[in-house]
Design a protein around this motif. Structure first.
Motif, PDB file in Angstrom:
ATOM      1  N   ALA A 372       7.537  -0.332   1.401  1.00 46.21           N
ATOM      2  CA  ALA A 372       7.033   0.663   2.352  1.00 46.21           C
ATOM      3  C   ALA A 372       5.546   0.420   2.632  1.00 46.21           C
ATOM      4  CB  ALA A 372       7.249   2.073   1.802  1.00 46.21           C
ATOM      5  N   ARG A 373       4.795   0.124   1.600  1.00 46.83           N
ATOM      6  CA  ARG A 373       3.377  -0.183   1.790  1.00 46.83           C
ATOM      7  C   ARG A 373       3.214  -1.434   2.661  1.00 46.83           C
ATOM      8  NH1 ARG A 373      -0.863  -3.162   0.081  1.00 46.83           N
ATOM      9  NH2 ARG A 373      -2.841  -2.074  -0.314  1.00 46.83           N
ATOM     10  N   GLN A 374       4.093  -2.392   2.473  1.00 50.74           N
ATOM     11  CA  GLN A 374       4.011  -3.615   3.264  1.00 50.74           C
ATOM     12  C   GLN A 374       4.187  -3.320   4.752  1.00 50.74           C
ATOM     13  OE1 GLN A 374       3.159  -6.746   2.177  1.00 50.74           O
ATOM     14  NE2 GLN A 374       3.067  -7.170   4.390  1.00 50.74           N
ATOM     15  N   LEU A 375       5.010  -2.314   5.065  1.00 49.94           N
ATOM     16  CA  LEU A 375       5.166  -1.923   6.465  1.00 49.94           C
ATOM     17  C   LEU A 375       3.825  -1.458   7.027  1.00 49.94           C
ATOM     18  CD1 LEU A 375       6.800  -1.321   9.000  1.00 49.94           C
ATOM     19  CD2 LEU A 375       7.470   0.873   7.970  1.00 49.94           C
ATOM     20  N   ALA A 376       3.092  -0.672   6.264  1.00 48.63           N
ATOM     21  CA  ALA A 376       1.761  -0.246   6.714  1.00 48.63           C
ATOM     22  C   ALA A 376       0.850  -1.449   6.901  1.00 48.63           C
ATOM     23  CB  ALA A 376       1.164   0.741   5.711  1.00 48.63           C
ATOM     24  N   VAL A 377       0.899  -2.399   5.971  1.00 47.33           N
ATOM     25  CA  VAL A 377       0.091  -3.612   6.080  1.00 47.33           C
ATOM     26  C   VAL A 377       0.448  -4.376   7.347  1.00 47.33           C
ATOM     27  CG1 VAL A 377      -0.376  -5.867   5.030  1.00 47.33           C
ATOM     28  CG2 VAL A 377      -0.272  -3.813   3.590  1.00 47.33           C
ATOM     29  N   ASP A 378       1.755  -4.511   7.599  1.00 45.97           N
ATOM     30  CA  ASP A 378       2.206  -5.243   8.791  1.00 45.97           C
ATOM     31  C   ASP A 378       1.704  -4.568  10.062  1.00 45.97           C
ATOM     32  OD1 ASP A 378       3.524  -6.997   7.127  1.00 45.97           O
ATOM     33  OD2 ASP A 378       5.492  -6.059   7.398  1.00 45.97           O
ATOM     34  N   TRP A 379       1.874  -3.254  10.141  1.00 46.39           N
ATOM     35  CA  TRP A 379       1.451  -2.533  11.341  1.00 46.39           C
ATOM     36  C   TRP A 379      -0.071  -2.603  11.522  1.00 46.39           C
ATOM     37  CZ3 TRP A 379       4.840   2.482  10.717  1.00 46.39           C
ATOM     38  CH2 TRP A 379       6.100   2.255  11.303  1.00 46.39           C
ATOM     39  N   CYS A 380      -0.805  -2.435  10.442  1.00 43.95           N
ATOM     40  CA  CYS A 380      -2.265  -2.514  10.551  1.00 43.95           C
ATOM     41  C   CYS A 380      -2.682  -3.896  11.037  1.00 43.95           C
ATOM     42  CB  CYS A 380      -2.914  -2.201   9.207  1.00 43.95           C
ATOM     43  SG  CYS A 380      -2.917  -0.447   8.752  1.00 43.95           S
ATOM     44  N   GLY A 381      -2.022  -4.917  10.538  1.00 47.92           N
ATOM     45  CA  GLY A 381      -2.330  -6.270  10.969  1.00 47.92           C
ATOM     46  C   GLY A 381      -2.038  -6.519  12.432  1.00 47.92           C
ATOM     47  N   GLU A 382      -1.141  -5.716  12.990  1.00 46.71           N
ATOM     48  CA  GLU A 382      -0.783  -5.853  14.405  1.00 46.71           C
ATOM     49  C   GLU A 382      -1.598  -4.920  15.299  1.00 46.71           C
ATOM     50  OE1 GLU A 382       3.287  -4.898  13.951  1.00 46.71           O
ATOM     51  OE2 GLU A 382       3.795  -6.793  12.986  1.00 46.71           O
ATOM     52  N   GLY A 383      -2.539  -4.177  14.696  1.00 47.36           N
ATOM     53  CA  GLY A 383      -3.418  -3.326  15.482  1.00 47.36           C
ATOM     54  C   GLY A 383      -2.929  -1.911  15.706  1.00 47.36           C
ATOM     55  N   ALA A 384      -1.945  -1.457  14.952  1.00 44.82           N
ATOM     56  CA  ALA A 384      -1.432  -0.099  15.126  1.00 44.82           C
ATOM     57  C   ALA A 384      -2.395   0.931  14.544  1.00 44.82           C
ATOM     58  CB  ALA A 384      -0.060   0.040  14.460  1.00 44.82           C
ATOM     59  N   ASP A 385      -2.263   2.165  15.022  1.00 40.01           N
ATOM     60  CA  ASP A 385      -3.062   3.297  14.533  1.00 40.01           C
ATOM     61  C   ASP A 385      -2.277   3.942  13.394  1.00 40.01           C
ATOM     62  OD1 ASP A 385      -4.533   5.554  14.100  1.00 40.01           O
ATOM     63  OD2 ASP A 385      -4.518   6.252  16.171  1.00 40.01           O
ATOM     64  N   VAL A 386      -2.593   3.527  12.166  1.00 38.79           N
ATOM     65  CA  VAL A 386      -1.810   3.932  10.992  1.00 38.79           C
ATOM     66  C   VAL A 386      -2.649   4.779  10.049  1.00 38.79           C
ATOM     67  CG1 VAL A 386      -0.484   3.121   9.000  1.00 38.79           C
ATOM     68  CG2 VAL A 386      -0.430   1.818  11.135  1.00 38.79           C
ATOM     69  N   THR A 387      -2.084   5.922   9.643  1.00 44.47           N
ATOM     70  CA  THR A 387      -2.624   6.700   8.539  1.00 44.47           C
ATOM     71  C   THR A 387      -1.706   6.460   7.348  1.00 44.47           C
ATOM     72  OG1 THR A 387      -3.539   8.397  10.004  1.00 44.47           O
ATOM     73  CG2 THR A 387      -3.213   8.992   7.690  1.00 44.47           C
ATOM     74  N   TYR A 388      -2.178   5.678   6.407  1.00 45.66           N
ATOM     75  CA  TYR A 388      -1.378   5.324   5.229  1.00 45.66           C
ATOM     76  C   TYR A 388      -1.670   6.304   4.106  1.00 45.66           C
ATOM     77  CZ  TYR A 388      -0.076   2.892   0.931  1.00 45.66           C
ATOM     78  OH  TYR A 388       0.441   2.573  -0.302  1.00 45.66           O
ATOM     79  N   VAL A 389      -0.612   6.891   3.537  1.00 44.68           N
ATOM     80  CA  VAL A 389      -0.773   7.910   2.499  1.00 44.68           C
ATOM     81  C   VAL A 389       0.024   7.515   1.260  1.00 44.68           C
ATOM     82  CG1 VAL A 389      -0.509  10.342   1.888  1.00 44.68           C
ATOM     83  CG2 VAL A 389      -1.041   9.702   4.247  1.00 44.68           C
TER      84      VAL A 389
END
Length: 438
Positions: A372-389
């Motif tokens: 699940a954390r890797q999904l946040a990493v992937d999205w952040c790497g693609e420029g998404a607006d992510v709030t990871y909790v």
């Protein structure tokens, strides 16, 4: 006691109550699943409308909790839905669900907003559908156990004056096919088309101008994550203000290995059943590896809800289901077609264009924290607006508890974050600090 507090307290009691609920049969009802007669409403017609999200039919839905009050019944009025969607193979499919119009006024700017709730794992029997859980929070008849645990999140959203639409997903509730459990596109399509359907419900206050949010945990977190990814191409008419994705099963290969032998081992059977429903070409491969016990388990699980699977298949290992003692993970590694199918279910290849709040319990070893954390990493790497909790809780010693505890601990904050997006408050992003987060 203030009305909103009373509503939330009542909803919490309902989620845990031990009262027995039964579904009544009528002569017009067609399917019986583990002693529960499925209302005829859930039987799709032979022909569906052309447009995704078009309503097929609606009917009043009695809510288990509807309390008399000065402004009207709490938390609002509900409508049972059947609407048209498209499955992962591009075929038309009927999906059921429910729309809930809140009693409380919307106190924010603009039209009343709408949140699509994607339920967590309910099971594979039609009696497990979340829309039925709104009417019967606890179904216990000696042959099946179904708990409408998503009712709490639904009622909390209604208490904010937010309209809610709940999807039952493809094949759950609707009697024409098996539920395609954790199918990425089926889940995403069902969520986005539920938003479209809600706009056409007679008497609904939401319109095309209403801000839209998505809310889901576990299976629902995967469905909302996938919906946020595909929204620009599949549903450009649905503009998202924000998406909450809790404990998303983004990598099914990792999740399969984690669930095997756990309290929720029965979910492996739902996944395999769903894979074959989605792609019949996989059936000969699956059949070649299953033993008699495996075939019996998959048939048994196809009509079970979560409670049934916990009781019947908790802590089972999939090696007992195969003809040679291999695990399902071993079979997947051996079969290129299965590997390719699961690779196609991976979430994280496309950046959502709207804000996403991704939460995961750091001790979650059922839907593993790392993937699940890797999904946040992937999205952040693609420029998404992510709030990871990262939800930091101690290891409870059992995988199911490690998975459920973050759902309850984080739900209030998740709803507050999503409500702020519906008010038009811009979302921040903590992608820069993600490397330092657990």
């Amino acid at each position: 006691m203030p009305v909103r507090v009373r509503l939330l307290a009542t909803a919490a009691v309902a989620a845990a109550c031990l009262c027995l609920q039964t579904l009544q049969a009528t002569a017009s009802q067609a399917e019986v699943s583990r002693g529960v007669t499925i209302p005829a409403f859930y039987d799709p017609p032979a022909t569906l409308p052309a447009a995704d999200g078009a309503l097929v039919r609606t009917a009043p839905l009695p809510l288990a909790l509807s309390l008399p009050s000065l402004p009207g019944p709490l938390p609002g009025t509900a409508t049972r839905l059947m609407y048209k969607s498209t499955d992962s193979a591009g075929r038309p499919v009927a999906v059921t669900g429910a729309y809930l119009e809140p009693t409380f006024p919307w106190l924010g700017p603009g039209a009343r907003p709408l949140v699509a709730v994607a339920p967590g794992t309910m099971g594979q029997g039609d009696q497990c559908a979340a829309s039925m859980g709104l009417e019967h929070p606890l179904l216990l008849n000696g042959r099946t156990v179904s708990v409408g645990y998503e009712d709490l999140s639904v009622y909390r959203l209604l208490a904010e004056g937010v309209a809610v639409v709940v999807t039952d997903y493809v094949g759950l509730g609707a009697t024409d096919r098996l539920h395609t459990y954790v199918n990425r596109l089926d889940g995403a399509h069902a969520v986005l088309d539920a938003v479209r359907a809600a706009r056409h419900v007679p008497g609904a206050s939401v319109t095309a101008a209403s801000r839209v949010g998505l809310f889901g945990y576990s299976q629902g977190g995967g469905a909302t994550a996938a919906a946020a990814e595909i929204q620009p191409g599949y549903a450009p008419d649905v503009t998202l203000s924000g998406t909450y994705s809790g404990a998303p099963p983004a990598d099914l290969t990792a999740v399969t290995a984690a669930i095997d032998g756990s309290d929720l081992a029965g979910a492996l059977g739902w996944a395999v059943n769903g894979f074959v429903q989605s792609d019949p070409a996989l059936k000969p491969i699956v059949d070649a590896h299953l033993g008699g016990a495996g075939r019996a388990a998959l048939t048994d699980l196809s009509t079970m809800c979560v409670g049934d699977a916990l009781l019947a298949y908790g802590s089972w290992h999939s090696s007992a289901w195969t003809s040679d003692g291999s695990s399902i993970s071993d079979v997947i590694a051996e079969e290129p077609a299965l590997r390719a199918f699961l690779d196609g279910q991976r979430i994280g290849g496309t950046a959502p264009v709207s804000p996403v709040r991704l939460a995961t319990g750091v001790s979650d070893d059922l839907v593993p924290h790392a993937q699940a954390r890797q999904l946040a990493v992937d999205w952040c790497g693609e420029g998404a607006d992510v709030t990871y909790v990262p939800v930091i809780l101690p290891d409870a010693g059992r995988a199911l508890l490690n998975h459920l505890a973050p759902l309850l601990a984080d739900q209030g904050d998740a709803i507050a974050w999503l409500t702020a997006r519906l008010f038009g408050v811009p979302a921040g992003s903590n992608c820069r600090t993600l490397p330092a987060q657990p």
